[in-house]
Each structure stands twice: as C-alpha cells, then as structure tokens.
Design a protein around this motif. Sequence first.
Motif, PDB file in Angstrom:
ATOM      1  N   SER A 207       0.835  -1.213   0.000  1.00 59.41           N
ATOM      2  CA  SER A 207       0.000   0.000   0.000  1.00 59.41           C
ATOM      3  C   SER A 207       0.861   1.251   0.000  1.00 59.41           C
ATOM      4  O   SER A 207       0.564   2.233  -0.691  1.00 59.41           O
ATOM      5  CB  SER A 207      -0.927   0.007   1.216  1.00 59.41           C
ATOM      6  OG  SER A 207      -1.770  -1.103   1.215  1.00 59.41           O
ATOM      7  N   GLY A 208       1.957   1.221   0.799  1.00 56.01           N
ATOM      8  CA  GLY A 208       2.856   2.381   0.865  1.00 56.01           C
ATOM      9  C   GLY A 208       3.524   2.652  -0.471  1.00 56.01           C
ATOM     10  O   GLY A 208       3.590   3.802  -0.928  1.00 56.01           O
ATOM     11  N   CYS A 209       4.020   1.583  -1.121  1.00 57.69           N
ATOM     12  CA  CYS A 209       4.647   1.736  -2.446  1.00 57.69           C
ATOM     13  C   CYS A 209       3.634   2.253  -3.459  1.00 57.69           C
ATOM     14  O   CYS A 209       3.934   3.129  -4.268  1.00 57.69           O
ATOM     15  CB  CYS A 209       5.226   0.399  -2.918  1.00 57.69           C
ATOM     16  SG  CYS A 209       6.710  -0.119  -2.042  1.00 57.69           S
ATOM     17  N   PHE A 210       2.417   1.700  -3.411  1.00 62.50           N
ATOM     18  CA  PHE A 210       1.368   2.115  -4.347  1.00 62.50           C
ATOM     19  C   PHE A 210       1.037   3.595  -4.157  1.00 62.50           C
ATOM     20  O   PHE A 210       0.870   4.338  -5.136  1.00 62.50           O
ATOM     21  CB  PHE A 210       0.124   1.258  -4.142  1.00 62.50           C
ATOM     22  CG  PHE A 210      -0.972   1.544  -5.130  1.00 62.50           C
ATOM     23  CD1 PHE A 210      -0.812   1.247  -6.473  1.00 62.50           C
ATOM     24  CD2 PHE A 210      -2.165   2.103  -4.713  1.00 62.50           C
ATOM     25  CE1 PHE A 210      -1.817   1.511  -7.392  1.00 62.50           C
ATOM     26  CE2 PHE A 210      -3.179   2.367  -5.615  1.00 62.50           C
ATOM     27  CZ  PHE A 210      -3.005   2.067  -6.958  1.00 62.50           C
ATOM     28  N   LEU A 211       0.971   4.043  -2.907  1.00 62.41           N
ATOM     29  CA  LEU A 211       0.682   5.453  -2.626  1.00 62.41           C
ATOM     30  C   LEU A 211       1.789   6.347  -3.174  1.00 62.41           C
ATOM     31  O   LEU A 211       1.510   7.400  -3.783  1.00 62.41           O
ATOM     32  CB  LEU A 211       0.525   5.662  -1.115  1.00 62.41           C
ATOM     33  CG  LEU A 211       0.249   7.105  -0.649  1.00 62.41           C
ATOM     34  CD1 LEU A 211      -1.059   7.623  -1.250  1.00 62.41           C
ATOM     35  CD2 LEU A 211       0.196   7.171   0.878  1.00 62.41           C
ATOM     36  N   LEU A 212       3.053   5.948  -2.984  1.00 62.90           N
ATOM     37  CA  LEU A 212       4.176   6.742  -3.502  1.00 62.90           C
ATOM     38  C   LEU A 212       4.148   6.803  -5.032  1.00 62.90           C
ATOM     39  O   LEU A 212       4.452   7.846  -5.627  1.00 62.90           O
ATOM     40  CB  LEU A 212       5.506   6.139  -3.031  1.00 62.90           C
ATOM     41  CG  LEU A 212       5.832   6.291  -1.541  1.00 62.90           C
ATOM     42  CD1 LEU A 212       7.075   5.493  -1.177  1.00 62.90           C
ATOM     43  CD2 LEU A 212       6.023   7.762  -1.180  1.00 62.90           C
TER      44      LEU A 212
END
Length: 311
Positions: A207-212
């Motif tokens: 989720s963090g990578c996708f948000l970035l």
Amino acid sequence: MTNISLVTTFILTGLPHAPELDMLLFGIFLVIYVLTVVGNLLILLVITVDPRLHTPMYYFLSNLSFIDMWFSTVTVPKMLMTLVSPEGSPISFPSCVAQLYSFHFLGSTECFLYTVMAYDRFLAISYPLRYASMMSGRVCAILATTTWLSGSVHSAVQTTMTFRLPFCGPNQIQHYFCDAPPILKLACADTSANELVIFVNIGVVASGCFLLIVLSYVSIVHSILKICTSEGRWRAFQTCASHCTVVLCFFVPCIFIYLRPGSKEAMDRIVAVFYTVMTPLLNPVVYTLRNKEVKKALLKLKDKVVHSQSK
C-alpha cells in the motif's frame, strides 16, 4: 502423549477449474510462460548490446525484466504440473520454503522497483535539465541495490515467520504455489502473529509503495499539463497510462489478497494469476516493446543477425 508426524511433503492443488479444461489451460499458460521468458530475455539482450539504451530508465527496466523472468519461473511451472496431475503436484518441504522465499523476494523487489521507476519518470519529466545529475550511474546503482536488499529482508521475515510453525496434519495447499496465507491454514498452532506480519509486512509495504507511485504520477501529470505542444502531452499521457495499467495489475491483486480480512481460496488463486502470470508478460510489451528506441534497437539487432548469417 501422542506422536506427531511432521509433514515432509505438501500437495499443491492448483487452480480451480473443470477437469476437461486441463489441456486447454496447460497450453494457454505454457504459451504465456514461453512468451514471458523469451520477451524478457530479448529485452535484456537489447538493452545490454545497444549503448543508446544505457540510460537510467533502461537500467531499471533491465532489472524489471530480470525479475519478471524469474518471478514467472518460480510459479508457472508448478502451476503447469498441477494441470497434468489430477491429484495435485507434490512439493517437498524444503522446496516449498525455497519457493515461498523466492516468490516474496522477487515480488517485493518488483514492488520497490516500480516505486523507484515512478520516481525516475517524475524526475525525468519534472526536472529535465537536472535529470542527468540527479539520476547519475551511482544513484541508479544505489537505488537498484536498495530494492534488492529490501526485497531480501522482507522475504526472509515472511519465510521465517511462516515456517517456524509446526505442520503435523493436512498437507494439501489450496493454491498453485507455496504462499503464506494458504500454508498458515495447515499449521498446528496459533497463526494470529503471522497474520499480523502478513498485514504489516506485505499489505502496508504494498500500500505504501502504491501510494508513492500514485503521488509520483500525480506530479508527472501536473508537469505534463505544462507541456506546450498537444502532441507532447498526448505522448506523455500515453506512456503514463500504460505504466499505470501494469502497476494496477500488480498492486490491486496483491492488496486484495493480503489486506482483506478472511480468505476465499478459490478467489485468491484466480486473482493471483494477474500478478504471477499476466504482469510479467505485460511488462515487456508495455514498458519496452511499444517504445520507439527499443524497436529501433531490435531492428538493428535483427539486421546484425541477418548480416552475420549471410556471410
């Protein structure tokens, strides 16, 4: 005290499907696998031999092609074996450990690499004059090494947490490869800590990578809108749209499987096909084979081969 017989072999049950579709699915997935390996090998070859493609973007793309080639190899051959064996495909305990580690190592590395590639495109479009100095060879090497090391650590944690549990009863894994959620269902112990690790270590990271990545592409779109010519804007939008399509095919199924409460085994296996089979095939097409520079390099390589054979 009763004796506990430890599991030494697991059985992969494969994809849910009607038995009469075995040969059809085997043929389809075999063709996809061959195209994936050949396509990614071709991209690696072209990027290696053509000096014009020795740029940061193609450096990261060569890493992506290498990952996709092996990511597909880790899962698809076992899937094919389940299709030709009605009873499922056996896999030894050590092989299952190795497959889970390799799957999460390559998958998480690809996750981090997508993030780095989105950042690279953001710098290239938003800061074209400073791009060469900001994304030097040393910076590229550091970013690539960090993605591989992060993937390795991520996978080591996941694999260690999964296989420290005792397995003493059922040995049928309701999947076509060894993955943590279906394996945990076979453990003879409390798995709540493992489920929390999956949520944090896989779900939050994805989720963090996708948000970035989303933030990078929002900034890219903002920069694209400043491009003067409509042709330049359209070309940039096309590139972003195709990249976002592949990213969605990879991240949405991952988040669906690892972040939602509960697990529907049949649904999970079908959804997993998107990021284990389809994404490694789509990457060569979307990122490189549609690219004019790569097409020119392929034609140049073909001409060299034809010329050498005619001598």
